[in-house]
Scaffold this active site. Sequence first.
Site, PDB file in Angstrom:
ATOM      1  N   SER A 119      25.756  70.924  33.755  1.00  0.00           N
ATOM      2  CA  SER A 119      24.866  71.369  32.673  1.00  0.00           C
ATOM      3  C   SER A 119      25.535  71.274  31.321  1.00  0.00           C
ATOM      4  O   SER A 119      24.866  71.379  30.292  1.00  0.00           O
ATOM      5  CB  SER A 119      24.513  72.842  32.893  1.00  0.00           C
ATOM      6  N   HIS A 140      21.854  64.735  34.419  1.00  0.00           N
ATOM      7  CA  HIS A 140      21.540  66.172  34.377  1.00  0.00           C
ATOM      8  C   HIS A 140      20.072  66.397  34.752  1.00  0.00           C
ATOM      9  O   HIS A 140      19.175  66.221  33.929  1.00  0.00           O
ATOM     10  CB  HIS A 140      21.864  66.720  32.975  1.00  0.00           C
ATOM     11  N   GLU A 152      18.422  64.220  31.981  1.00  0.00           N
ATOM     12  CA  GLU A 152      19.166  63.936  30.752  1.00  0.00           C
ATOM     13  C   GLU A 152      20.362  63.069  31.175  1.00  0.00           C
ATOM     14  O   GLU A 152      21.111  63.452  32.065  1.00  0.00           O
ATOM     15  CB  GLU A 152      19.640  65.287  30.224  1.00  0.00           C
ATOM     16  N   ASN A 190      20.903  72.202  27.066  1.00  0.00           N
ATOM     17  CA  ASN A 190      21.602  73.493  27.095  1.00  0.00           C
ATOM     18  C   ASN A 190      22.234  73.876  25.757  1.00  0.00           C
ATOM     19  O   ASN A 190      22.522  75.046  25.523  1.00  0.00           O
ATOM     20  CB  ASN A 190      22.615  73.528  28.237  1.00  0.00           C
TER      21      ASN A 190
END
Length: 282
Positions: A119, A140, A152, A190
């Site tokens: 992450s 991701h 991602e 994130n």
Amino acid sequence: MKIGKVGVLGTGQMGAGICQVAAAAGHEVLMADISLEVAQKSKDGIAKRLAKTVEKGKMTQADMDKIVSNLKPVSAIAELRDVDIAIEAATEQVGLKIELFKKLDEACKKEAILASNTSSISITLMAAATKRPSKVVGMHFMNPVPVMQLVEMIRGLQTDDQTFDDTVALAKAWGKTTTIAKDYPGFIVNRLLIPYLNEACSALMEGIGTVEDIDTSIKLGLNNPMGPFALADLIGLDTVLAISRVLHDGFNDPKYRPSALLVKYVEAGWLGRKTGRGFYTY
Ligand SMILES: NC(=O)c1ccc[n+]([C@@H]2O[C@H](COP(=O)([O-])OP(=O)(O)OC[C@H]3O[C@@H](n4cnc5c(N)ncnc54)[C@H](O)[C@@H]3O)[C@@H](O)[C@H]2O)c1
């Protein structure tokens, strides 16, 4: 490169989701975790969730059987020797991930791509722990993997074009939409999400509102499907805290300092849905 056999290392909530999506796309999937028992339990969990989907009439029994038969729990990383891509989805800890990338590099054939579902942790750093840094990439996935559209994609400084293009194509073949993020702490999702969740913890600690009032305010006020506490419980508070620390350390900026309340919940072992208690009780 045509990607056939897939290995997944770490078969918790994200790893299981990745295994399911890969198996549904027709890949043979080797599932590795700390033991054969843990990997087998993850396969059983996938089968149980799919059975519910079949009961609801949203999947045929034949399709479920095909997915389940593609899932092969294994007892050790060494068994991933002939996969074309290994996707690491183990606990969000830098030291652990570096160790696992060294082991994957030793175990997997030299043409194999090594991807991480991290992450927040540096892909460049994990790549540097291997003898094939150009074949390491970030993929991701979002939680829950079978439902969420986005992957991602992150290239480390060393990632070559072929590796990147092959993994983007793989994500697309699995029905996902990809975005590209630079390899900085937290990437895109994130970098934006974790400060928000962390701020919700600080707001709760200051008594601005209850868990329910904060979640309802965000859900109805911003038309979000979930409030911050329901979402943090879904992600896992250990993971939220780990990402928070990567942002704080990586940017060396106090604005990312983890909330003391979040730290306290993790100390208590209240990690969210996966432990039956977080901000809510399950
Ligand atoms: N939870 C989320 O919403 C989310 C979303 C996107 C990405 N991620 C990332 O996915 C990864 C996994 O997160 P998760 O939520 O599935 O966590 P989880 O706690 O559900 O699963 C982690 C798994 O890693 C395994 N593991 C730990 N040490 C290991 C080792 N030495 N060898 C093999 N397996 C090992 C554990 O046994 C467990 O099955 C993390 O990097 C996390 O940041 C999580």
